[in-house]
Design a protein around this motif. Structure first.
Motif, PDB file in Angstrom:
ATOM      1  N   THR A  19      55.278 -16.205  65.802  1.00 26.62           N
ATOM      2  CA  THR A  19      55.127 -16.754  64.461  1.00 26.62           C
ATOM      3  C   THR A  19      53.849 -16.218  63.821  1.00 26.62           C
ATOM      4  O   THR A  19      52.796 -16.179  64.464  1.00 26.62           O
ATOM      5  N   TYR A  20      53.973 -15.809  62.566  1.00 28.34           N
ATOM      6  CA  TYR A  20      52.832 -15.403  61.738  1.00 28.34           C
ATOM      7  C   TYR A  20      52.531 -16.555  60.790  1.00 28.34           C
ATOM      8  O   TYR A  20      53.452 -17.116  60.191  1.00 28.34           O
ATOM      9  N   ARG A  21      51.249 -16.868  60.630  1.00 25.67           N
ATOM     10  CA  ARG A  21      50.815 -17.886  59.673  1.00 25.67           C
ATOM     11  C   ARG A  21      49.719 -17.287  58.804  1.00 25.67           C
ATOM     12  O   ARG A  21      48.663 -16.937  59.301  1.00 25.67           O
ATOM     13  N   ARG A  22      50.012 -17.146  57.518  1.00 27.18           N
ATOM     14  CA  ARG A  22      49.054 -16.573  56.554  1.00 27.18           C
ATOM     15  C   ARG A  22      48.261 -17.721  55.946  1.00 27.18           C
ATOM     16  O   ARG A  22      48.836 -18.680  55.419  1.00 27.18           O
ATOM     17  N   ILE A  23      46.933 -17.620  56.014  1.00 30.53           N
ATOM     18  CA  ILE A  23      46.023 -18.666  55.557  1.00 30.53           C
ATOM     19  C   ILE A  23      45.059 -18.061  54.542  1.00 30.53           C
ATOM     20  O   ILE A  23      44.484 -16.992  54.790  1.00 30.53           O
ATOM     21  N   ASP A  24      44.898 -18.725  53.406  1.00 27.88           N
ATOM     22  CA  ASP A  24      44.002 -18.176  52.381  1.00 27.88           C
ATOM     23  C   ASP A  24      42.542 -18.390  52.766  1.00 27.88           C
ATOM     24  O   ASP A  24      42.226 -19.012  53.784  1.00 27.88           O
ATOM     25  N   ALA A  25      41.633 -17.873  51.948  1.00 29.00           N
ATOM     26  CA  ALA A  25      40.197 -17.923  52.245  1.00 29.00           C
ATOM     27  C   ALA A  25      39.654 -19.348  52.290  1.00 29.00           C
ATOM     28  O   ALA A  25      38.584 -19.583  52.852  1.00 29.00           O
ATOM     29  N   ASN A  26      40.398 -20.310  51.737  1.00 32.52           N
ATOM     30  CA  ASN A  26      39.967 -21.711  51.769  1.00 32.52           C
ATOM     31  C   ASN A  26      40.599 -22.495  52.924  1.00 32.52           C
ATOM     32  O   ASN A  26      40.408 -23.706  53.023  1.00 32.52           O
ATOM     33  N   GLY A  27      41.375 -21.820  53.757  1.00 36.46           N
ATOM     34  CA  GLY A  27      41.973 -22.465  54.917  1.00 36.46           C
ATOM     35  C   GLY A  27      43.336 -23.075  54.681  1.00 36.46           C
ATOM     36  O   GLY A  27      43.866 -23.764  55.547  1.00 36.46           O
ATOM     37  N   LYS A  28      43.957 -22.798  53.533  1.00 35.62           N
ATOM     38  CA  LYS A  28      45.269 -23.362  53.214  1.00 35.62           C
ATOM     39  C   LYS A  28      46.383 -22.428  53.693  1.00 35.62           C
ATOM     40  O   LYS A  28      46.357 -21.221  53.440  1.00 35.62           O
ATOM     41  N   LEU A  29      47.396 -23.004  54.377  1.00 34.20           N
ATOM     42  CA  LEU A  29      48.564 -22.241  54.797  1.00 34.20           C
ATOM     43  C   LEU A  29      49.351 -21.837  53.549  1.00 34.20           C
ATOM     44  O   LEU A  29      49.758 -22.697  52.768  1.00 34.20           O
ATOM     45  N   ILE A  30      49.563 -20.511  53.373  1.00 37.72           N
ATOM     46  CA  ILE A  30      50.282 -20.049  52.185  1.00 37.72           C
ATOM     47  C   ILE A  30      51.617 -19.390  52.512  1.00 37.72           C
ATOM     48  O   ILE A  30      52.443 -19.215  51.629  1.00 37.72           O
ATOM     49  N   ASP A  31      51.841 -19.029  53.783  1.00 36.50           N
ATOM     50  CA  ASP A  31      53.125 -18.460  54.176  1.00 36.50           C
ATOM     51  C   ASP A  31      53.233 -18.513  55.691  1.00 36.50           C
ATOM     52  O   ASP A  31      52.217 -18.547  56.399  1.00 36.50           O
ATOM     53  N   GLN A  32      54.478 -18.493  56.166  1.00 35.64           N
ATOM     54  CA  GLN A  32      54.740 -18.517  57.600  1.00 35.64           C
ATOM     55  C   GLN A  32      56.089 -17.860  57.838  1.00 35.64           C
ATOM     56  O   GLN A  32      57.016 -18.057  57.060  1.00 35.64           O
TER      57      GLN A  32
END
Length: 172
Positions: A19-32
């Motif tokens: 599983t890939y989890r993309r997290i923005d610079a503020n720590g919010k999950l934005i895609d998976q």
């Protein structure tokens, strides 16, 4: 003088699912998304990797990195229409740095580490654009089989299955 023997890259040959989890610079999950990576060590110090990505909404990608050579310093050189970069062994990690050709100034820094019995790996991509930190992608994968478990038909069918293009959902 010949290059020293590769120690880590051969351990990554085979099929990995995770599983890939993309997290923005503020720590919010934005895609998976789910993944299946097929990696092969080839004769003459070459490597071939294909990444399959699957999202819950049914969208799929199959990205072929092509057959890539190792240079005399044991650096794996990625050069294809989508990206340019290199990977190398450092201690117990594989380190990669690459740039997307369609996004000038975008650079990714990746570290891959095997854990457990070398059948579980953890990876992180750090995204930057110019001097801006854009976040991370956390990846956890389990080895499904070694290189000898890759169905030879996979390589035969690859040209009709790959979705290489300038942009992909996983690049965003």
């Amino acid at each position: 003088m010949s290059a020293p023997e590769l120690r880590l890259f051969p351990k990554h040959a085979g099929i990995w699912e995770g599983t890939y989890r993309r997290i923005d610079a503020n720590g919010k999950l934005i895609d998976q998304w789910k993944s299946r990576l097929t990696c092969a060590m080839l004769p003459d110090r070459k490597y071939h990797q294909v990444n399959e990505y699957m999202w819950d909404d049914g969208f799929k990608e199959m990205l072929d990195f092509g057959v890539c050579p190792f240079n005399e310093k044991n650096e794996l050189i990625f050069e294809n229409p989508r990206l340019s970069g290199k990977a190398w062994e450092s201690g117990d990690s594989v380190i990669l740095i690459w740039e997307y050709k369609h996004r000038p100034g975008m650079k990714l820094f990746e570290q891959i580490d095997l854990i457990g019995n070398d059948d579980h790996r953890i990876r992180v991509w750090k995204w930057s654009e110019g001097d801006t930190f854009n976040g991370i992608t956390m990846i956890e994968e389990r080895k499904v089989c070694g290189q000898d478990g890759i169905d030879p038909q996979f390589w035969v069918d690859l040209p009709k299955n790959r979705t290489n293009g300038q942009e992909s959902r996983s690049d965003n």
